[in-house]
Write an enzyme that holds these catalytic residues in place. Structure first.
Site, short mmCIF file in Angstrom:
data_model
loop_
_atom_site.label_atom_id
_atom_site.label_comp_id
_atom_site.label_asym_id
_atom_site.label_seq_id
_atom_site.Cartn_x
_atom_site.Cartn_y
_atom_site.Cartn_z
N GLY A 54 2.69 -1.32 4.21
CA GLY A 54 2.75 0.18 4.04
C GLY A 54 4.16 0.45 4.05
N GLY A 55 4.77 1.02 4.73
CA GLY A 55 6.29 1.69 4.44
C GLY A 55 7.30 0.80 3.95
CD GLU A 103 -3.66 -2.48 7.41
OE1 GLU A 103 -2.63 -2.49 6.99
OE2 GLU A 103 -4.46 -1.38 7.45
CG ASN A 148 -1.65 1.16 1.35
OD1 ASN A 148 -2.11 2.05 0.21
ND2 ASN A 148 -2.14 1.45 2.60
CD1 TRP A 149 3.55 1.28 -3.11
CD2 TRP A 149 3.36 2.32 -4.90
NE1 TRP A 149 4.20 0.73 -3.92
CE2 TRP A 149 4.18 1.17 -5.03
CE3 TRP A 149 3.18 3.35 -5.85
CZ2 TRP A 149 4.82 1.07 -6.39
CZ3 TRP A 149 3.54 3.23 -7.33
CH2 TRP A 149 4.75 2.15 -7.48
CE LYS A 150 -0.11 3.05 4.68
NZ LYS A 150 0.00 3.43 6.29
CG HIS A 180 -5.95 1.61 5.46
ND1 HIS A 180 -5.60 2.81 6.11
CD2 HIS A 180 -4.93 0.98 5.04
CE1 HIS A 180 -4.00 2.38 6.43
NE2 HIS A 180 -3.85 1.27 6.00
CB SER A 238 5.03 -2.18 11.77
OG SER A 238 4.46 -0.77 11.86
N GLY A 277 2.24 2.15 10.95
CA GLY A 277 3.02 3.28 10.91
C GLY A 277 3.66 3.82 12.07
CD GLU A 334 -2.90 5.45 6.69
OE1 GLU A 334 -1.82 5.03 7.27
OE2 GLU A 334 -2.98 5.26 5.48
#
Length: 255
Positions: free
Chosen positions: A238-239, A171, A13-15, A99, A217, A177, A101
Site C-alpha cells: 500500500g503506502g 492481508e 496498490n495505489w488506492k 480488499h 504494512s 495502513g 477496504e
C-alpha cells in the site's frame, strides 16, 4: 512446499492516490529504477482514471498494469463500476478483489468476491484475492477459521486449470495502513494455512504453484525478512508503493 515452483510478485496498490499526470511521472521514474529487476513480477494497481495514461507509460517496461476492482458482469446498469472488458482495453493484466477496504466501506462480501473472481479469470486476467482477519477476530484466536472460510468461498467453482491466474494476498486487516505488521513467522504461518486450504481443495502441485502474498504494512525495512519465508511469495504493498525508493527496495528484496 517448494518455493521455486511459484512466482514471486510484488504489486503496488495505489488506492485513491495519484492523478493521471502524477501516475505517469511516478512510473516513468520507477521503470528506470527497476528495469533490470527481472526475477519477480512487478505490478502497479492504479485508479481507473489513471488506466489509459499509465498503460501508455508502461509500454516496453517490465512493470505490469493492475486494477483495484472489477465487476462480475461484462456490462449493464451498474453505476460507478468497471468491467473486465474496459480494463482489458488498457492492457490490464491483474485485478485486486476483496480488499478489506472494499469489504469495510463498500459492502463487499465473500460471495461477491467469488463472482468477481470467476469473471476476471474467465476473461484471461489474473486476480489478486485478498483475505484477512479483523483485530477482534485475531484476538479471539479465529484467524485460521476466517482466512480459510474466505479462501474457500472465493475459490468456489474455480477450476484447477484456472488457478494459474489466481494469487492470494493475506492481508491482516489490523495491519493495513496502521504501521503494524505481522511477524515474519506469523505471516508465514497464515500463508501456510491458506496453502493448505488450496491443497485440500485441489492438490499439492497446485498449492505449491500458487503465489501467496503478504500485505499489511510491508515496507523497505521488513520486506527482506518477510520475503525470506517459505510461504511468502511476494507482497501487496500500500503506502510504500507510492514512494519510489521504498517500492524499489521491496522489489530488490524479492530478487
Amino acid at each position: 512446499m517448494n518455493k521455486a515452483k511459484r512466482k514471486t510478485v510484488i504489486a503496488g496498490n495505489w488506492k485513491m492516490n495519484m492523478t493521471p499526470g502524477e501516475g505517469v511521472s511516478f512510473v516513468n521514474k520507477l521503470k528506470e529504477i527497476v528495469k533490470n529487476q527481472n526475477n519477480c513480477g512487478i505490478v502497479v494497481c492504479v485508479p481507473d482514471i489513471d488506466m489509459q495514461s499509465v498503460s501508455e507509460a508502461l509500454k516496453d517496461s517490465n512493470i505490469k498494469l493492475g486494477a483495484q476492482n472489477a465487476h462480475w458482469e461484462l456490462s449493464g446498469a451498474f453505476t460507478g463500476e468497471t468491467s473486465v472488458n474496459m480494463l482489458k482495453a488498457f492492457n490490464t493484466e491483474y485485478v485486486i478483489i476483496g480488499h478489506s477496504e472494499r469489504r469495510q466501506f463498500f459492502g463487499e462480501i465473500n460471495l461477491s468476491v467469488n463472482k468477481r473472481l470467476k469473471t476476471i479469470i474467465g476473461s484471461g486476467l489474473k486476480a489478486i484475492v485478498c483475505v484477512g482477519e479483523l483485530l477482534d477476530e485475531r484476538e479471539l484466536g479465529i484467524t485460521t477459521e476466517i482466512v480459510s472460510l474466505q479462501t474457500k468461498i472465493a475459490l468456489k467453482d474455480v477450476a484447477p486449470e484456472q488457478m494459474k491466474n489466481v494469487i492470494i494476498a493475506y492481508e491482516p486487516v489490523w495491519a493495513i495502513g496502521t504501521g503494524k505488521t505481522a511477524t515474519a513467522e506469523e505471516a508465514n504461518r497464515v500463508n501456510g494455512i491458506i496453502r493448505g486450504v488450496i491443497e485440500d481443495l485441489y492438490n499439492k502441485d497446485i498449492a505449491e504453484a500458487t503465489t501467496i502474498q503478504y500485505g499489511g504494512s510491508m515496507n523497505a525495512a521488513n520486506a527482506k525478512e518477510l520475503l525470506s519465508k517459505e510461504n511468502v511469495d511476494g507482497g501487496l504493498i500500500g503506502g510504500a508503493s507510492l514512494k519510489h525508493e521504498d517500492f524499489a527496495a521491496i522489489i530488490a528484496a524479492a530478487q
